[in-house]
Design a protein around this motif. Structure first.
Motif, mmCIF file in Angstrom:
data_model
loop_
_atom_site.group_PDB
_atom_site.id
_atom_site.type_symbol
_atom_site.label_atom_id
_atom_site.label_comp_id
_atom_site.label_asym_id
_atom_site.label_seq_id
_atom_site.Cartn_x
_atom_site.Cartn_y
_atom_site.Cartn_z
ATOM 1 N N SER A 39 0.842 -1.201 0.000
ATOM 2 C CA SER A 39 0.000 0.000 0.000
ATOM 3 C C SER A 39 0.872 1.243 0.000
ATOM 4 C CB SER A 39 -0.924 -0.006 1.221
ATOM 5 O OG SER A 39 -0.171 -0.075 2.414
ATOM 6 N N GLY A 40 0.361 2.306 -0.625
ATOM 7 C CA GLY A 40 1.167 3.492 -0.854
ATOM 8 C C GLY A 40 1.590 4.237 0.391
ATOM 9 N N SER A 41 0.975 3.992 1.536
ATOM 10 C CA SER A 41 1.331 4.726 2.757
ATOM 11 C C SER A 41 2.558 4.154 3.460
ATOM 12 C CB SER A 41 0.148 4.700 3.731
ATOM 13 O OG SER A 41 -0.182 3.358 4.082
ATOM 14 N N ILE A 42 3.106 3.030 3.014
ATOM 15 C CA ILE A 42 4.242 2.410 3.668
ATOM 16 C C ILE A 42 5.496 3.246 3.423
ATOM 17 C CG2 ILE A 42 4.867 0.944 1.720
ATOM 18 C CD1 ILE A 42 5.466 -1.295 3.729
ATOM 19 N N SER A 43 6.394 3.282 4.391
ATOM 20 C CA SER A 43 7.631 4.054 4.263
ATOM 21 C C SER A 43 8.703 3.232 3.563
ATOM 22 C CB SER A 43 8.120 4.488 5.646
ATOM 23 O OG SER A 43 8.484 3.346 6.412
ATOM 24 N N ASP A 44 9.781 3.936 3.147
ATOM 25 C CA ASP A 44 10.881 3.249 2.474
ATOM 26 C C ASP A 44 11.577 2.274 3.418
ATOM 27 O OD1 ASP A 44 10.255 4.730 0.274
ATOM 28 O OD2 ASP A 44 11.877 6.186 0.521
ATOM 29 N N ASN A 45 11.764 2.693 4.669
ATOM 30 C CA ASN A 45 12.436 1.815 5.640
ATOM 31 C C ASN A 45 11.597 0.564 5.907
ATOM 32 O OD1 ASN A 45 14.285 3.858 5.766
ATOM 33 N ND2 ASN A 45 13.526 4.719 7.688
ATOM 34 N N GLU A 46 10.286 0.751 6.007
ATOM 35 C CA GLU A 46 9.416 -0.378 6.339
ATOM 36 C C GLU A 46 9.323 -1.367 5.171
ATOM 37 O OE1 GLU A 46 7.137 -2.467 9.079
ATOM 38 O OE2 GLU A 46 8.309 -0.611 9.330
ATOM 39 N N ILE A 47 9.321 -0.838 3.953
ATOM 40 C CA ILE A 47 9.183 -1.745 2.811
ATOM 41 C C ILE A 47 10.423 -2.619 2.651
ATOM 42 C CG2 ILE A 47 10.134 -0.258 0.988
ATOM 43 C CD1 ILE A 47 7.823 -1.134 -0.791
ATOM 44 N N CYS A 48 11.599 -2.114 3.093
ATOM 45 C CA CYS A 48 12.819 -2.946 3.042
ATOM 46 C C CYS A 48 12.697 -4.156 3.968
ATOM 47 C CB CYS A 48 14.041 -2.114 3.427
ATOM 48 S SG CYS A 48 14.497 -0.886 2.176
ATOM 49 N N LYS A 49 12.012 -3.944 5.107
ATOM 50 C CA LYS A 49 11.834 -5.070 6.035
ATOM 51 C C LYS A 49 10.759 -6.037 5.532
ATOM 52 C CE LYS A 49 13.053 -2.338 10.159
ATOM 53 N NZ LYS A 49 12.552 -1.819 11.456
ATOM 54 N N GLU A 50 9.626 -5.475 5.143
ATOM 55 C CA GLU A 50 8.485 -6.317 4.777
ATOM 56 C C GLU A 50 8.705 -7.074 3.466
ATOM 57 O OE1 GLU A 50 5.934 -6.904 6.658
ATOM 58 O OE2 GLU A 50 6.533 -5.470 8.197
ATOM 59 N N SER A 51 9.521 -6.551 2.582
ATOM 60 C CA SER A 51 9.709 -7.182 1.273
ATOM 61 C C SER A 51 10.664 -8.366 1.322
ATOM 62 C CB SER A 51 10.238 -6.152 0.271
ATOM 63 O OG SER A 51 11.519 -5.690 0.678
#
Length: 514
Positions: A387-399
């Motif tokens: 989802s577009g509200s996710i931050s760059d730092n968070e997407i590195c973890k979740e991906s």
């Protein structure tokens, strides 16, 4: 209510007052109440059967007073004049106790000859007895006159003429019907080969082979994003065994089964590259829209599994060996460049989904993905869409990016102190530090002092090399299906579409030459 005269060619009509001066309209006898009189009036009117018959008689059927003796039906002249110009007969007075029956003839068919008519003044009644034993019984007597015989024979003659005319008309209609059937059969037999030929022409008109053999320069690359040679290599990779179709289709359709695998892959690439709609592809490939949908869903899923199975992150020695010369001098151990990109979507109906997908950066609902390239701009990792509200730092973890880096280190593809280049928005120094990796980002400016010349030079160097990942993302978005606003109907397999589009860029030319 409009009243019109049904007699012959009479034009009496209440809509035209000048035609009905001193004229009155008399209703037709109804078939249910006075069937014989109704038949006599129909015959007197002389109109064709299809215009005036027993079934056409309603309460709004009239004959005007112009066509009656004395201007009105009477006991002596109850019927209108014959429209055919025949003789007017006066009504016969029936005896109360005597009944008239149909004249019996000895011959099988009644004779049409008309006997001589005696003078009316000397007409003598002919009395026949139905019962020879009771000749004195008055109720069993049948009375005929010479005038009755004349009328009866005339009616028989008219009926025979009508019968012969109807028989002839029936034969003519049968001949016309047979001619029409034969003509229709010939037209169908001529049209059927034409239809088959049209289908063959359509199939040859738009396919991988015909587009590849076109005289238009780079037409195949325009439709697919790949050269024909690389398309064939992709076909050989996806479908290694000739004659065997490994795709698991959602539905079993004859059109899908009959279509070549190369044309199915070509159809999918046309939709990805140019964003062609289902109906457009159905028309181009001469198949049903449902078949296009089945092919696209099934082949995309198969490509997602097949392409996603490959390992795209090369060994560090391979990356260093193929680095651009300028990059190798300035960042010799920085092996990857990362960045995030967003795809605009239609606004979800759910308020919760709208809140999750809303991006402050794009001021719209979006889906976000992490993209990783090597120094030459080739995609070596792409995450699912979040989802577009996710931050760059968070997407590195979740991906799963950090897990991938750990696996690469365990396998020797990465070593300690190897670097990852990113933008300022990625504050992931600690996470990479736990893996003994370095983060190369532009230096931050101080609020109190200006940036030093060294920081300015480093910022320019990083920006000069980070531009390649922007070019790589733009190369992915050249597949127009992900470059436009994503409709809600594609949400169910948008991850597969995004991943396939990203990995297909590796079948294109590299962005940075050696």
């Amino acid at each position: 209510m409009v009243k019109r005269c049904s007699w012959g060619t009479c034009n009496s009509d209440t809509r035209y007052p000048e035609r009905i001066i001193n004229v009155s309209f008399l209703p037709f006898p109804k078939p249910k109440t006075n069937y014989d009189a109704c038949l006599r009036w129909i015959k007197a009117c002389g109109r064709p059967v299809e215009q005036l018959n027993v079934n056409k008689i309603t309460r709004d059927t009239y004959v005007c007073s112009k066509h009656f003796v004395g201007g009105f039906p009477s006991e002596k002249n109850p019927d209108p004049f014959p429209a055919t110009g025949g003789q007017i007969y006066e009504a016969r007075v029936k005896s109360r106790k005597r009944k008239y029956v149909e004249l019996e003839h000895n011959s099988a068919e009644p004779s049409c000859s008309v006997p001589e008519v005696p003078c009316i003044d000397h007409v003598n009644p002919i009395i026949l007895s139905r019962n020879e034993n009771d000749k004195d019984t008055q109720t069993d007597e049948i009375v005929y006159t010479n005038l009755d015989l004349v009328a009866h024979n005339l009616s028989i003659k008219n009926l025979e003429e009508e019968k012969n005319a109807l028989i002839k008309q029936n034969e003519d209609l049968k001949m016309q019907l047979a001619s029409c059937v034969e003509q229709d059969f010939k037209l169908k037999s001529k049209r059927s080969p034409a239809k088959k030929h049209k289908q063959v022409v359509n199939n040859k008109k738009f396919s991988a082979e015909t587009v590849a053999n076109s005289n238009i320069k780079k037409l195949f690359e325009y439709y697919t994003g790949l050269t024909y040679v690389r398309f064939i290599l992709l076909v050989n990779f996806l479908f290694p065994e000739e004659g065997i179709n490994p795709v698991n289709y959602k539905e079993k359709r004859k059109e899908v089964k009959a279509m070549l695998l190369t044309d199915q892959l070509f159809l999918v690439l046309c939709r990805l590259r140019n964003g062609l709609h289902i109906k457009d592809l159905a028309y181009r490939f001469n198949i049903k829209p449902q078949s296009v949908s089945v092919i696209f869903k099934s082949v995309i899923h198969y490509m997602y599994l097949k392409l996603g199975y490959l390992s795209y992150w090369p060994h560090r020695d391979t990356i260093i060996q193929n680095m651009p010369q300028q990059y190798k001098q300035e960042f010799p151990t920085c092996l990857a460049i990362i960045d995030c990109t967003e795809l605009k979507t239609e606004k979800p109906s759910s308020l919760k989904s709208q809140s999750q997908c809303y991006s402050d950066y794009k001021s719209s609902t979006t889906l976000k993905s992490l993209v990783v390239t090597d120094p030459r701009g080739s995609v070596i990792f792409v995450s699912d869409l979040f989802s577009g509200s996710i931050s760059d730092n968070e997407i590195c973890k979740e991906s799963g990016f950090y897990k991938l880096l750990q696996q690469l280190k365990d396998q020797g593809y990465l070593q300690d102190n190897d670097g990852i280049m990113a933008d300022k928005g990625f504050r992931i120094e600690k996470d990479l530090g736990e893996l003994n990796l370095r983060l190369n980002i532009p230096p931050f400016a101080s609020t109190a002092t200006q940036m030093s010349s060294g920081d300015v030079a480093l910022t320019r160097k990083i920006a000069a090399h980070r531009i390649h990942i922007e070019r790589s993302i733009n190369q992915i978005k050249n597949f127009k299906i992900v470059n436009r606003r994503i409709p809600g109907t594609l949400f169910y397999n948008i991850n597969e579409i995004w991943t396939v589009c990203s990995l297909l860029t590796n079948f294109q030319d590299t962005l940075v030459k050696m």
